[in-house]
Design a protein around this motif. Structure first.
Motif, PDB file in Angstrom:
ATOM      1  N   PHE A  39      44.236  34.402  42.490  1.00 43.81           N
ATOM      2  CA  PHE A  39      43.219  33.931  43.426  1.00 43.81           C
ATOM      3  C   PHE A  39      43.383  32.429  43.594  1.00 43.81           C
ATOM      4  CE2 PHE A  39      41.482  37.800  41.587  1.00 43.81           C
ATOM      5  CZ  PHE A  39      41.170  38.503  42.734  1.00 43.81           C
ATOM      6  N   ASP A  42      38.033  29.685  42.942  1.00 50.85           N
ATOM      7  CA  ASP A  42      36.937  30.419  42.319  1.00 50.85           C
ATOM      8  C   ASP A  42      36.114  31.152  43.367  1.00 50.85           C
ATOM      9  OD1 ASP A  42      37.728  29.581  39.824  1.00 50.85           O
ATOM     10  OD2 ASP A  42      36.218  27.990  39.660  1.00 50.85           O
ATOM     11  N   ASP A  43      35.975  30.541  44.559  1.00 49.17           N
ATOM     12  CA  ASP A  43      35.221  31.195  45.641  1.00 49.17           C
ATOM     13  C   ASP A  43      35.897  32.499  46.069  1.00 49.17           C
ATOM     14  OD1 ASP A  43      33.254  29.281  45.706  1.00 49.17           O
ATOM     15  OD2 ASP A  43      34.205  28.128  47.323  1.00 49.17           O
ATOM     16  N   GLU A  44      37.229  32.484  46.150  1.00 48.38           N
ATOM     17  CA  GLU A  44      37.958  33.697  46.529  1.00 48.38           C
ATOM     18  C   GLU A  44      37.754  34.795  45.480  1.00 48.38           C
ATOM     19  OE1 GLU A  44      42.415  35.198  47.842  1.00 48.38           O
ATOM     20  OE2 GLU A  44      42.178  33.205  46.979  1.00 48.38           O
ATOM     21  N   ASP A  46      35.169  35.025  43.443  1.00 48.97           N
ATOM     22  CA  ASP A  46      33.773  35.459  43.542  1.00 48.97           C
ATOM     23  C   ASP A  46      33.570  36.443  44.697  1.00 48.97           C
ATOM     24  OD1 ASP A  46      33.101  33.889  41.376  1.00 48.97           O
ATOM     25  OD2 ASP A  46      32.335  32.225  42.607  1.00 48.97           O
ATOM     26  N   ARG A  47      34.203  36.188  45.861  1.00 48.26           N
ATOM     27  CA  ARG A  47      34.091  37.107  47.001  1.00 48.26           C
ATOM     28  C   ARG A  47      34.717  38.461  46.677  1.00 48.26           C
ATOM     29  NH1 ARG A  47      35.548  32.426  49.705  1.00 48.26           N
ATOM     30  NH2 ARG A  47      37.665  33.202  50.035  1.00 48.26           N
ATOM     31  N   PHE A  48      35.872  38.429  46.000  1.00 43.02           N
ATOM     32  CA  PHE A  48      36.535  39.674  45.608  1.00 43.02           C
ATOM     33  C   PHE A  48      35.640  40.492  44.676  1.00 43.02           C
ATOM     34  CE2 PHE A  48      38.897  41.897  42.288  1.00 43.02           C
ATOM     35  CZ  PHE A  48      39.566  42.845  43.053  1.00 43.02           C
ATOM     36  N   ALA A  50      32.371  40.296  44.262  1.00 45.84           N
ATOM     37  CA  ALA A  50      31.177  40.760  44.969  1.00 45.84           C
ATOM     38  C   ALA A  50      31.497  42.008  45.781  1.00 45.84           C
ATOM     39  CB  ALA A  50      30.635  39.653  45.866  1.00 45.84           C
ATOM     40  N   ASP A  51      32.638  42.014  46.458  1.00 46.99           N
ATOM     41  CA  ASP A  51      33.047  43.176  47.243  1.00 46.99           C
ATOM     42  C   ASP A  51      33.327  44.382  46.336  1.00 46.99           C
ATOM     43  OD1 ASP A  51      33.875  44.384  49.839  1.00 46.99           O
ATOM     44  OD2 ASP A  51      35.810  44.498  48.806  1.00 46.99           O
TER      45      ASP A  51
END
Length: 63
Positions: A39, A42-44, A46-48, A50-51
């Motif tokens: 990744f 960290d945002d990427e 976190d999005r992964f 969450a999905d």
């Protein structure tokens, strides 16, 4: 029509028997599994996650 074959999980084999059949070897070092570049941020990640969690909650099966 072909016969329905049981999946490995349904075959009644133990985990050790399945590993032997599939040629799986134990991981010698957990660092071998690490992929810090997977990744970009960290945002990427976190999005992964969450999905992933949402799909599990909703009962979505990938693939």
């Amino acid at each position: 029509m072909s016969a329905v074959r049981p999946t490995d999980a349904e075959s009644g084999l133990t985990a050790d028997e399945l590993a032997l059949r599939q040629g799986v070897e134990p991981v010698a070092c957990l660092d071998e599994l690490a992929r810090p570049e997977l990744f970009e941020s960290d945002d990427e990640l976190d999005r992964f996650l969450a999905d992933l969690y949402a799909s599990r909650r909703d009962g979505v099966i990938p693939g």
